[in-house]
Scaffold this active site. Structure first.
Site, PDB file in Angstrom:
ATOM      1  N   GLU A 186      -2.526   8.300  58.724  1.00 47.24           N
ATOM      2  CA  GLU A 186      -3.937   7.907  58.734  1.00 47.24           C
ATOM      3  C   GLU A 186      -4.149   6.868  57.637  1.00 47.24           C
ATOM      4  O   GLU A 186      -3.770   7.082  56.483  1.00 47.24           O
ATOM      5  CB  GLU A 186      -4.828   9.136  58.501  1.00 47.24           C
ATOM      6  CG  GLU A 186      -6.293   8.781  58.574  1.00 47.24           C
ATOM      7  CD  GLU A 186      -7.179   9.970  58.930  1.00 47.24           C
ATOM      8  OE1 GLU A 186      -6.661  10.988  59.393  1.00 47.24           O
ATOM      9  OE2 GLU A 186      -8.404   9.849  58.739  1.00 47.24           O
ATOM     10  N   ARG A 187      -4.726   5.751  58.035  1.00 53.23           N
ATOM     11  CA  ARG A 187      -4.946   4.619  57.120  1.00 53.23           C
ATOM     12  C   ARG A 187      -3.625   4.116  56.533  1.00 53.23           C
ATOM     13  O   ARG A 187      -3.578   3.655  55.383  1.00 53.23           O
ATOM     14  CB  ARG A 187      -5.912   4.982  55.996  1.00 53.23           C
ATOM     15  CG  ARG A 187      -7.197   5.643  56.445  1.00 53.23           C
ATOM     16  CD  ARG A 187      -7.833   4.921  57.586  1.00 53.23           C
ATOM     17  NE  ARG A 187      -9.069   5.578  58.023  1.00 53.23           N
ATOM     18  CZ  ARG A 187      -9.789   5.149  59.051  1.00 53.23           C
ATOM     19  NH1 ARG A 187      -9.388   4.091  59.754  1.00 53.23           N
ATOM     20  NH2 ARG A 187     -10.887   5.759  59.391  1.00 53.23           N
ATOM     21  N   ASN A 229      -6.567  15.673  56.281  1.00 53.79           N
ATOM     22  CA  ASN A 229      -7.023  16.145  57.593  1.00 53.79           C
ATOM     23  C   ASN A 229      -5.882  17.013  58.096  1.00 53.79           C
ATOM     24  O   ASN A 229      -5.003  16.581  58.826  1.00 53.79           O
ATOM     25  CB  ASN A 229      -7.298  14.964  58.526  1.00 53.79           C
ATOM     26  CG  ASN A 229      -8.595  14.270  58.151  1.00 53.79           C
ATOM     27  OD1 ASN A 229      -9.492  14.870  57.541  1.00 53.79           O
ATOM     28  ND2 ASN A 229      -8.700  12.997  58.499  1.00 53.79           N
ATOM     29  N   LYS A 306      -9.527  19.353  51.887  1.00 56.27           N
ATOM     30  CA  LYS A 306     -10.713  18.634  52.373  1.00 56.27           C
ATOM     31  C   LYS A 306     -11.478  19.640  53.222  1.00 56.27           C
ATOM     32  O   LYS A 306     -11.011  20.037  54.301  1.00 56.27           O
ATOM     33  CB  LYS A 306     -10.274  17.433  53.209  1.00 56.27           C
ATOM     34  CG  LYS A 306     -11.402  16.732  53.954  1.00 56.27           C
ATOM     35  CD  LYS A 306     -10.886  15.467  54.649  1.00 56.27           C
ATOM     36  CE  LYS A 306     -11.956  14.780  55.471  1.00 56.27           C
ATOM     37  NZ  LYS A 306     -11.474  13.533  56.088  1.00 56.27           N
ATOM     38  N   GLU A 310     -16.289  15.562  57.351  1.00 53.18           N
ATOM     39  CA  GLU A 310     -15.848  14.845  58.557  1.00 53.18           C
ATOM     40  C   GLU A 310     -15.219  15.799  59.571  1.00 53.18           C
ATOM     41  O   GLU A 310     -14.156  15.533  60.126  1.00 53.18           O
ATOM     42  CB  GLU A 310     -14.877  13.727  58.180  1.00 53.18           C
ATOM     43  CG  GLU A 310     -15.508  12.704  57.251  1.00 53.18           C
ATOM     44  CD  GLU A 310     -14.618  11.495  56.960  1.00 53.18           C
ATOM     45  OE1 GLU A 310     -13.386  11.652  56.953  1.00 53.18           O
ATOM     46  OE2 GLU A 310     -15.174  10.415  56.738  1.00 53.18           O
ATOM     47  N   ARG A 343     -11.484  18.656  47.182  1.00 48.80           N
ATOM     48  CA  ARG A 343     -12.098  17.325  47.256  1.00 48.80           C
ATOM     49  C   ARG A 343     -13.623  17.399  47.311  1.00 48.80           C
ATOM     50  O   ARG A 343     -14.197  18.287  47.956  1.00 48.80           O
ATOM     51  CB  ARG A 343     -11.577  16.562  48.461  1.00 48.80           C
ATOM     52  CG  ARG A 343     -10.088  16.289  48.349  1.00 48.80           C
ATOM     53  CD  ARG A 343      -9.574  15.610  49.586  1.00 48.80           C
ATOM     54  NE  ARG A 343      -9.703  14.179  49.558  1.00 48.80           N
ATOM     55  CZ  ARG A 343     -10.173  13.455  50.568  1.00 48.80           C
ATOM     56  NH1 ARG A 343     -10.642  14.029  51.653  1.00 48.80           N
ATOM     57  NH2 ARG A 343     -10.200  12.141  50.488  1.00 48.80           N
ATOM     58  N   ARG A 355     -26.298   9.038  51.862  1.00 43.45           N
ATOM     59  CA  ARG A 355     -24.932   9.571  51.807  1.00 43.45           C
ATOM     60  C   ARG A 355     -24.358   9.519  50.402  1.00 43.45           C
ATOM     61  O   ARG A 355     -23.621  10.415  49.986  1.00 43.45           O
ATOM     62  CB  ARG A 355     -24.034   8.770  52.773  1.00 43.45           C
ATOM     63  CG  ARG A 355     -22.564   9.081  52.593  1.00 43.45           C
ATOM     64  CD  ARG A 355     -21.709   8.408  53.640  1.00 43.45           C
ATOM     65  NE  ARG A 355     -20.304   8.461  53.261  1.00 43.45           N
ATOM     66  CZ  ARG A 355     -19.323   7.889  53.929  1.00 43.45           C
ATOM     67  NH1 ARG A 355     -19.580   7.228  55.043  1.00 43.45           N
ATOM     68  NH2 ARG A 355     -18.072   7.962  53.511  1.00 43.45           N
ATOM     69  N   ASP A 384     -17.086   5.390  49.722  1.00 38.07           N
ATOM     70  CA  ASP A 384     -15.757   5.591  50.290  1.00 38.07           C
ATOM     71  C   ASP A 384     -14.818   4.404  50.051  1.00 38.07           C
ATOM     72  O   ASP A 384     -14.599   3.606  50.955  1.00 38.07           O
ATOM     73  CB  ASP A 384     -15.882   5.834  51.802  1.00 38.07           C
ATOM     74  CG  ASP A 384     -14.580   6.313  52.402  1.00 38.07           C
ATOM     75  OD1 ASP A 384     -13.664   6.618  51.642  1.00 38.07           O
ATOM     76  OD2 ASP A 384     -14.498   6.394  53.642  1.00 38.07           O
ATOM     77  N   GLU A 412      -7.343   0.522  53.057  1.00 42.14           N
ATOM     78  CA  GLU A 412      -8.165   0.780  54.254  1.00 42.14           C
ATOM     79  C   GLU A 412      -9.313  -0.215  54.381  1.00 42.14           C
ATOM     80  O   GLU A 412      -9.567  -0.746  55.455  1.00 42.14           O
ATOM     81  CB  GLU A 412      -8.718   2.207  54.186  1.00 42.14           C
ATOM     82  CG  GLU A 412      -9.695   2.521  55.301  1.00 42.14           C
ATOM     83  CD  GLU A 412     -10.245   3.944  55.234  1.00 42.14           C
ATOM     84  OE1 GLU A 412      -9.818   4.711  54.359  1.00 42.14           O
ATOM     85  OE2 GLU A 412     -11.112   4.271  56.072  1.00 42.14           O
ATOM     86  N   HIS A 540     -19.535  -1.109  53.176  1.00 44.68           N
ATOM     87  CA  HIS A 540     -19.312  -0.422  54.447  1.00 44.68           C
ATOM     88  C   HIS A 540     -19.849  -1.181  55.652  1.00 44.68           C
ATOM     89  O   HIS A 540     -20.553  -0.624  56.502  1.00 44.68           O
ATOM     90  CB  HIS A 540     -19.921   0.991  54.407  1.00 44.68           C
ATOM     91  CG  HIS A 540     -19.020   2.005  55.073  1.00 44.68           C
ATOM     92  ND1 HIS A 540     -18.548   1.835  56.347  1.00 44.68           N
ATOM     93  CD2 HIS A 540     -18.492   3.180  54.639  1.00 44.68           C
ATOM     94  CE1 HIS A 540     -17.775   2.859  56.680  1.00 44.68           C
ATOM     95  NE2 HIS A 540     -17.715   3.694  55.647  1.00 44.68           N
TER      96      HIS A 540
HETATM   97  O1  GCW Z   1     -11.904   6.812  53.860  1.00 45.69           O
HETATM   98  C1  GCW Z   1     -12.197   7.782  54.791  1.00 45.69           C
HETATM   99  C2  GCW Z   1     -11.227   7.517  55.871  1.00 45.69           C
HETATM  100  C3  GCW Z   1     -10.720   8.746  56.587  1.00 45.69           C
HETATM  101  C4  GCW Z   1     -10.312   9.756  55.555  1.00 45.69           C
HETATM  102  C5  GCW Z   1     -11.527  10.118  54.702  1.00 45.69           C
HETATM  103  C6  GCW Z   1     -11.192  11.077  53.581  1.00 45.69           C
HETATM  104  C7  GCW Z   1      -8.512  11.327  55.562  1.00 45.69           C
HETATM  105  O2  GCW Z   1     -11.787   6.606  56.779  1.00 45.69           O
HETATM  106  O3  GCW Z   1      -9.649   8.348  57.386  1.00 45.69           O
HETATM  107  O4  GCW Z   1      -9.732  10.902  56.119  1.00 45.69           O
HETATM  108  O5  GCW Z   1     -12.044   8.981  54.106  1.00 45.69           O
HETATM  109  O6  GCW Z   1     -10.995  10.611  52.488  1.00 45.69           O
HETATM  110  O7  GCW Z   1     -11.126  12.273  53.820  1.00 45.69           O
END
Ligand code: GCW
Length: 723
Positions: A186-187, A229, A306, A310, A343, A355, A384, A412, A540
């Site tokens: 991921e990323r 995740n 986490k 999300e 986290r 947010r 983020d 990212e 963003h």
């Molecule tokens: O930056 C965002 C990302 C997600 C990521 C999330 C996080 C792992 O777009 O891909 O998921 O943050 O930090 O949990």
């Protein structure tokens, strides 16, 4: 035996690769090509002839192998290896426990205070011979000292009279891999995951050793090998066996393995009716699971979690708090000395609140409620990992809780693998920010290193940018972000340009013109990215979901906080997110001194203007221009800087190796195209609100807004899996 064979093979490859193959970046900053400057070479050879370890261990063996490799390569010598001192120019290595010679040196007072990972490098006379001593209280420190010494040679520093003491300011210096069990990352923009789960535990890819060497060379001492995740399967015996194999490889390099815990694992793996952290059966399940993990990995580091973020499960599914969840795991980990990194990246579309305020609102009331082996892991900024964000308001706001920094090394939101963006200035901006929590000088770095609020447990996490691409990080210069992260986790006070200098000298060349040029490109790169992507505090506004390229027009998504319009709030009056008392008052989460810096639209530092204020298009900027004109200028300046980076790089032809010269040249070409794409798309889009002309003298976009809006990137790398 096999290990030994593998290691020899790796060293062989390392030593001889440059003759047989192009410089493809595999060796990272651990390139040990012969020093060309004859004066320096002569001087070094005089001082370095032999290597003495009185006693060996797996970690010492690694230190010795590395030194031999480096001395072979850099100096062209085969040092005499022995367990006693026979030559002038011996490097004597060990701890007072392993080495009677070192124990006899009367350096105990120098070693106290250096902890379990600090080291000393000293010039001293031992057994009548002038020696270089590399020593520490524990073996890991010796390994770090060895790499430090090698760096001195790689960067052509004097070694005649050494007296160096160094100890990490942060205890847990960790990489977070967002690696999935199917090897997608991921990323991730550098290929697939390094972890070959299918062939583990029996096949140990030689890259695992090189990964560990690279980390040890910059002091990284922990790795979370699975994505936040999380997949509960990683906690099953079939995977724990594989995790154990990796932990065995990493252990002698001073690196501990951690896993991401999936909060609902008891339900998913063993069909428990609940994952409620206060339910005794759930607590037992985790206790047994954690005991089981330690049978595989006796020095397992612990979990990152986490939760309730999300879509991830967490204690709030059962009306429990984050502290309840974290403490349940902490309790079961404590007897094994494991830690929880919980986290703080939480936000909820259902909560009618800015947010950027949500993590603070949820976590601040929990200050003092976490067990002693829990750290709350906070992203550098409140949204983020944007190209620029103010520091997260939780820093300084939870004095009773150790807060761990989370940086994102993978780019990212900063150009992914096609753009050269050196991130040390971004990391530093946050570390050097003053929270004023305990008055002036309450820097974020002091919150993180535990000195401000008196915490022993300290940590920094970096979301890794590493994959199985030959050069590890995709873009050849992205390696510098891994490097800079490690160096700053060791010492957050280091300066970005000093780290860049070290990295360039080791990775490219010591030629002053090369060092100067590459460093200048690196140092300009982050600000350029901010300018051509999100100038003046915008944030963003990237493409939806993959975050590749511009997408300020993103609207109508399942969640408002996943749209761009939520963040830029552009309308015919102006642009920006009002976060002062007349808006969401996110600014109110900071200390009064910080509020005073940003509250007044006329005095607010312009790099954060649109972060904190909704500003009229006609607002007068410091340059004398209107906000609209200034926005256009910034977008152009960003792209122009990339053009300058290209020209600067072109001047290096013939001065750096041809392979990477070409790679970076063509990537800079892409970066310029992408910068112009960002610039044109954003200026055209915001123009629909400002209704004003692009200032005279600035190049006009050659495409329409509609063209940019219809671009699609279905297969952009690193997208989050949807299962
Ligand atoms: O930056 C965002 C990302 C997600 C990521 C999330 C996080 C792992 O777009 O891909 O998921 O943050 O930090 O949990």
């Amino acid at each position: 035996m096999i290990l030994k064979y593998l290691r020899t093979t790796i060293f062989f490859l390392f030593t001889f690769a440059p003759c047989a193959f192009a410089e493809d970046g595999y060796r990272l900053w651990l390139r040990y090509d012969r020093i060309e400057d004859q004066l320096i070479l002569k001087e070094y050879k005089k001082n370095v002839q032999a290597v003495t370890f009185e006693r060996k261990s797996p970690t010492f063996q690694i230190a010795e192998d590395e030194l031999v490799l480096a001395l072979n390569g850099l100096l062209g010598i085969n040092p005499v290896l022995s367990n006693s001192i026979r030559h002038t120019g011996t490097i004597l290595i060990g701890t007072p426990d392993s080495s009677p010679l070192i124990a006899g040196l009367n350096i105990m007072d120098k070693l106290t205070g250096l902890g379990t990972e600090g080291f000393l490098i000293l010039t001293a006379t031992v057994s009548g011979k002038k020696c270089i001593i590399i020593t520490a209280n524990k073996e890991a420190g010796v390994l770090y000292g060895t790499f430090y010494f090698i760096r001195l040679l790689q960067t052509h520093q004097p070694i005649q009279n050494l007296s160096i003491a160094s100890a990490p300011k942060i205890q847990h210096r960790i990489l977070n891999h967002w690696d999935n069990l199917d090897r997608t990352v991921e990323r991730g923009y550098a290929g697939f995951s390094l972890w070959d789960w299918h062939k583990l535990p029996d096949y140990l890819d030689p890259r695992y050793y090189d990964y560990a060497r690279a980390n040890a060379s910059i002091g990284i001492n922990g790795t979370v090998i699975t994505s936040v995740n999380a997949n509960a399967q990683a906690l099953t015996p079939a995977y724990l066996e594989k995790v154990a194999a990796l932990a065995d490889v990493f252990r002698p390099y001073g690196i501990k393995v951690y896993l991401a815990a999936r909060f609902s694992a008891p339900v998913e793996l063993d069909k428990l009716p609940t994952a409620d952290p206060l339910d005794p059966a759930v607590r037992d399940w985790w206790k047994n699971k954690i005991d089981e993990i330690y049978t595989y990995v006796p020095d397992f580091g612990g979990f990152v979690v986490k939760a309730n973020s999300e879509g991830q499960p967490g204690p709030q599914n059962y009306k429990r708090s984050h502290a309840d969840g974290a403490n349940m795991l902490a309790d079961a980990l404590a007897p094994h000395h494991g830690i929880v990194m919980w986290r703080a990246f939480v936000y909820d579309n259902e909560v009618p609140e800015d947010r950027s305020k949500q993590a603070y609102n949820e976590f601040k009331p929990l200050d003092g409620k976490f067990d002693p082996n829990v750290m709350v892991q906070v992203k550098n900024g409140p949204i983020d990992f944007q190209p620029r964000e103010p520091f997260h308001p939780l820093f300084g706001a939870m004095p009773k809780t150790p807060l761990m920094m989370e940086f994102q090394i993978t780019q990212e939101y900063l150009g992914q693998a096609t753009q050269l963006v050196y991130l040390a200035p971004l990391f530093k901006e946050c570390l050097d920010a003053d929270t004023y929590a305990e008055g002036k000088g309450s820097y974020v770095s002091k919150v993180i290193d535990g000195t401000l609020e008196n915490h022993k447990l300290t940590g920094m996490a970096g979301v890794a940018n590493i994959g199985n691409d030959r050069n590890w990080c995709g873009h050849p210069v992205a390696q510098s972000n891994w490097y800079a992260y490690g160096r700053l986790a060791w010492d957050p006070e280091l300066a970005s340009d000093a780290i860049a200098t070290e990295w360039v000298r080791q990775t490219f060349s010591n030629r002053p013109d090369v060092v100067k040029t590459i460093r200048a490109i690196m140092m300009a790169s982050r600000e350029a990215a901010v300018d051509y992507m999100t100038p003046l505090g915008l944030h963003h506004i990237m493409g939806y979901s993959h975050h590749y390229g511009p997408g300020p027009w993103i609207t109508d998504k399942p969640r408002a906080d996943w749209t761009s319009v939520y963040y830029h709030q552009a309308n015919s009056e102006g642009i920006g997110f009002e976060r002062t008392t007349t808006g969401s008052n996110a600014l109110g989460q900071y200390a009064p001194e910080v509020q005073a810096i940003y509250a007044d639209v006329d005095k607010c530092p312009e790099e954060y203007l649109l972060w904190f204020h909704h500003v009229s298009w006609d607002h007068r900027m410091k340059s004398g221009r209107s906000l609209w004109d200034e926005l256009c200028y910034r977008y152009h300046e960003g792209a122009d800087t990339v053009a300058w980076m290209q020209r600067s790089w072109d001047a290096l032809e013939g001065k750096v190796d041809a392979y990477r010269f070409q790679q970076i040249k063509s990537l800079l070409g892409i970066q310029y195209k992408e910068a112009v794409w960002w610039r044109n798309a954003c200026v055209l889009y915001f123009q629909t609100f400002s209704g004003k002309e692009i200032p005279v003298g600035l190049e006009k976009p050659d495409k329409t807004l509609a063209y940019y809006e219809q671009l699609q990137f279905r297969y952009a790398p690193g997208i989050r899996p949807r299962w």
